[in-house]
Design an enzyme around this catalytic site. Structure first.
Site, PDB file in Angstrom:
ATOM      1  N   ASN A   9       0.871  -1.182   0.000  1.00 29.42           N
ATOM      2  CA  ASN A   9       0.000   0.000   0.000  1.00 29.42           C
ATOM      3  C   ASN A   9       0.905   1.228   0.000  1.00 29.42           C
ATOM      4  O   ASN A   9       1.505   1.561   1.016  1.00 29.42           O
ATOM      5  CB  ASN A   9      -0.876  -0.028   1.267  1.00 29.42           C
ATOM      6  CG  ASN A   9      -1.682   1.244   1.435  1.00 29.42           C
ATOM      7  OD1 ASN A   9      -1.828   2.033   0.502  1.00 29.42           O
ATOM      8  ND2 ASN A   9      -2.205   1.457   2.646  1.00 29.42           N
ATOM      9  N   HIS A  95      -9.495   1.054   5.009  1.00 31.05           N
ATOM     10  CA  HIS A  95      -8.194   1.213   5.677  1.00 31.05           C
ATOM     11  C   HIS A  95      -8.387   2.121   6.890  1.00 31.05           C
ATOM     12  O   HIS A  95      -9.198   3.053   6.857  1.00 31.05           O
ATOM     13  CB  HIS A  95      -7.176   1.817   4.695  1.00 31.05           C
ATOM     14  CG  HIS A  95      -5.777   1.785   5.230  1.00 31.05           C
ATOM     15  ND1 HIS A  95      -5.315   2.708   6.133  1.00 31.05           N
ATOM     16  CD2 HIS A  95      -4.757   0.916   5.007  1.00 31.05           C
ATOM     17  CE1 HIS A  95      -4.058   2.416   6.439  1.00 31.05           C
ATOM     18  NE2 HIS A  95      -3.696   1.333   5.764  1.00 31.05           N
ATOM     19  N   GLU A  97      -6.793   4.523   7.945  1.00 31.04           N
ATOM     20  CA  GLU A  97      -6.641   5.962   7.654  1.00 31.04           C
ATOM     21  C   GLU A  97      -7.913   6.523   7.025  1.00 31.04           C
ATOM     22  O   GLU A  97      -8.259   7.686   7.243  1.00 31.04           O
ATOM     23  CB  GLU A  97      -5.402   6.174   6.761  1.00 31.04           C
ATOM     24  CG  GLU A  97      -4.119   5.991   7.579  1.00 31.04           C
ATOM     25  CD  GLU A  97      -2.938   5.427   6.816  1.00 31.04           C
ATOM     26  OE1 GLU A  97      -2.925   5.483   5.579  1.00 31.04           O
ATOM     27  OE2 GLU A  97      -2.016   4.909   7.481  1.00 31.04           O
ATOM     28  N   GLU A 165      -5.385  -5.137  10.665  1.00 33.86           N
ATOM     29  CA  GLU A 165      -4.363  -4.114  10.872  1.00 33.86           C
ATOM     30  C   GLU A 165      -4.650  -3.362  12.171  1.00 33.86           C
ATOM     31  O   GLU A 165      -5.426  -2.406  12.175  1.00 33.86           O
ATOM     32  CB  GLU A 165      -4.382  -3.116   9.717  1.00 33.86           C
ATOM     33  CG  GLU A 165      -4.155  -3.740   8.368  1.00 33.86           C
ATOM     34  CD  GLU A 165      -3.600  -2.727   7.377  1.00 33.86           C
ATOM     35  OE1 GLU A 165      -2.466  -2.933   6.933  1.00 33.86           O
ATOM     36  OE2 GLU A 165      -4.264  -1.721   7.095  1.00 33.86           O
ATOM     37  N   GLY A 171       2.302   2.149  10.726  1.00 30.47           N
ATOM     38  CA  GLY A 171       3.215   3.282  10.547  1.00 30.47           C
ATOM     39  C   GLY A 171       3.911   3.710  11.823  1.00 30.47           C
ATOM     40  O   GLY A 171       4.525   4.778  11.872  1.00 30.47           O
ATOM     41  N   SER A 211       3.363  -2.256  10.322  1.00 24.21           N
ATOM     42  CA  SER A 211       4.821  -2.243  10.457  1.00 24.21           C
ATOM     43  C   SER A 211       5.478  -3.573  10.110  1.00 24.21           C
ATOM     44  O   SER A 211       6.430  -3.994  10.781  1.00 24.21           O
ATOM     45  CB  SER A 211       5.218  -1.782  11.864  1.00 24.21           C
ATOM     46  OG  SER A 211       4.740  -0.462  12.091  1.00 24.21           O
TER      47      SER A 211
HETATM   48  C1  PEP Z   1      -0.714  -0.020   5.841  1.00 24.97           C
HETATM   49  O1  PEP Z   1      -0.567   0.933   5.119  1.00 24.97           O
HETATM   50  O2  PEP Z   1      -1.734  -0.700   5.721  1.00 24.97           O
HETATM   51  C2  PEP Z   1       0.321  -0.351   6.825  1.00 24.97           C
HETATM   52  C3  PEP Z   1       0.201  -1.446   7.516  1.00 24.97           C
HETATM   53  O3  PEP Z   1       1.374   0.521   6.954  1.00 24.97           O
HETATM   54  P1  PEP Z   1       2.801   0.228   7.667  1.00 24.97           P
HETATM   55  O4  PEP Z   1       3.302  -1.080   7.103  1.00 24.97           O
HETATM   56  O5  PEP Z   1       3.653   1.375   7.312  1.00 24.97           O
HETATM   57  O6  PEP Z   1       2.536   0.103   9.141  1.00 24.97           O
END
Ligand code: PEP
Length: 251
Positions: A9, A95, A97, A165, A171, A211
């Site tokens: 992503n 997501h 975000e 997630e 992040g 992450s």
């Molecule tokens: C994501 O964008 O879904 C994500 C898990 O980001 P990151 O790997 O940077 O934590």
């Protein structure tokens, strides 16, 4: 046996030349991979140029979001038809975000999931608890609600993917331990079994995101109910993303 899916992503990163450079490197580094699925989700502006680079490769293309209508007066939105047109086969929906910065609700996400499927896109439905929800023992309640509401009315003859997630791991550099992630993945599979039956639940891929890096990918991806990864930061460099794709190879 579920086939692994490793998805990148890219979020709001990469101009067109940067996207092309990244995908050129990535296709070279993953040219010998044929036993798992690889997916990249660039920003909308880079979808078409990236698709041209991907022709003839084993890397699939996905959108990071979409609206549920086919067309119309929806300024700033992208439709499922447009994603299909540009070569996408997947779309990330819900997501964290989108949920927490842009206020997307379970109901809106559900409409998007149904519309994606109707238009031949495989939705990747993201779910996950915030830190305060985990600390107050509400992880299962939150995840159950997001899965059930997100898939309301879904016809199980179609394919979908879930991405677990935990919001506190996205992040932040903080990853769920493999055991903690496995626990939630097992729980999600039970919900899928309750909704659609055991056979469908066993076939459906549940990705972990938060992450994921080359250093922690192996521990996570070897868990029985973790069927792949949704990778943010580490998908922005071909070297780190390809190492995650090849987490179980000695190179
Ligand atoms: C994501 O964008 O879904 C994500 C898990 O980001 P990151 O790997 O940077 O934590």
């Amino acid at each position: 046996m579920r086939r692994l899916l490793i998805a990148g992503n890219w979020k709001m990163h990469k101009t067109v030349p940067e996207a092309i450079e990244l995908v050129r490197e990535l296709k070279e580094l993953t040219a010998d991979v044929d036993d798992r699925d690889i997916l990249v989700c660039p920003p909308f502006t880079a979808l078409y140029p990236v698709r041209r680079e991907l022709e003839g490769t084993n890397i699939a293309l996905g959108g990071q979001n979409m609206f549920y209508e086919e067309q119309g007066a929806f300024t700033g939105e992208i439709s499922p038809i447009m994603l299909k047109d540009v070569g996408c086969s997947y779309v990330i929906l819900g997501h964290s975000e989108r949920r927490h910065i842009f206020g997307e609700t379970d109901d809106l996400i559900n409409r998007k999931v149904l519309s994606a499927t109707e238009h031949g896109l495989t939705p990747i439905l993201c779910v996950g608890e915030k830190i305060e929800e985990r600390e107050s023992g509400e992880t299962e309640k939150v995840v159950e609600r997001q899965v059930k509401e997100g898939l309301r009315g879904f016809n199980p003859e179609n394919e979908f993917v879930i991405a677990y997630e935990p919001v506190w791991a996205i992040g932040t550099g903080e990853t769920a331990t493999p055991e903690l992630a496995q626990e939630v993945h097992g729980f999600i599979r039970e919900i899928l079994s309750e909704l659609f039956g055991k056979e469908k639940a066993e076939k459906t891929r549940i990705l972990y995101g938060g992450s994921v890096k080359p250093e922690n990918a192996k521990g996570l991806l070897e868990m029985p109910d973790i069927d792949g990864a949704l990778v943010g930061g580490a998908s922005l460099k071909a070297e780190s993303f390809s190492k995650i794709v090849k987490f179980d190879r000695e190179e």
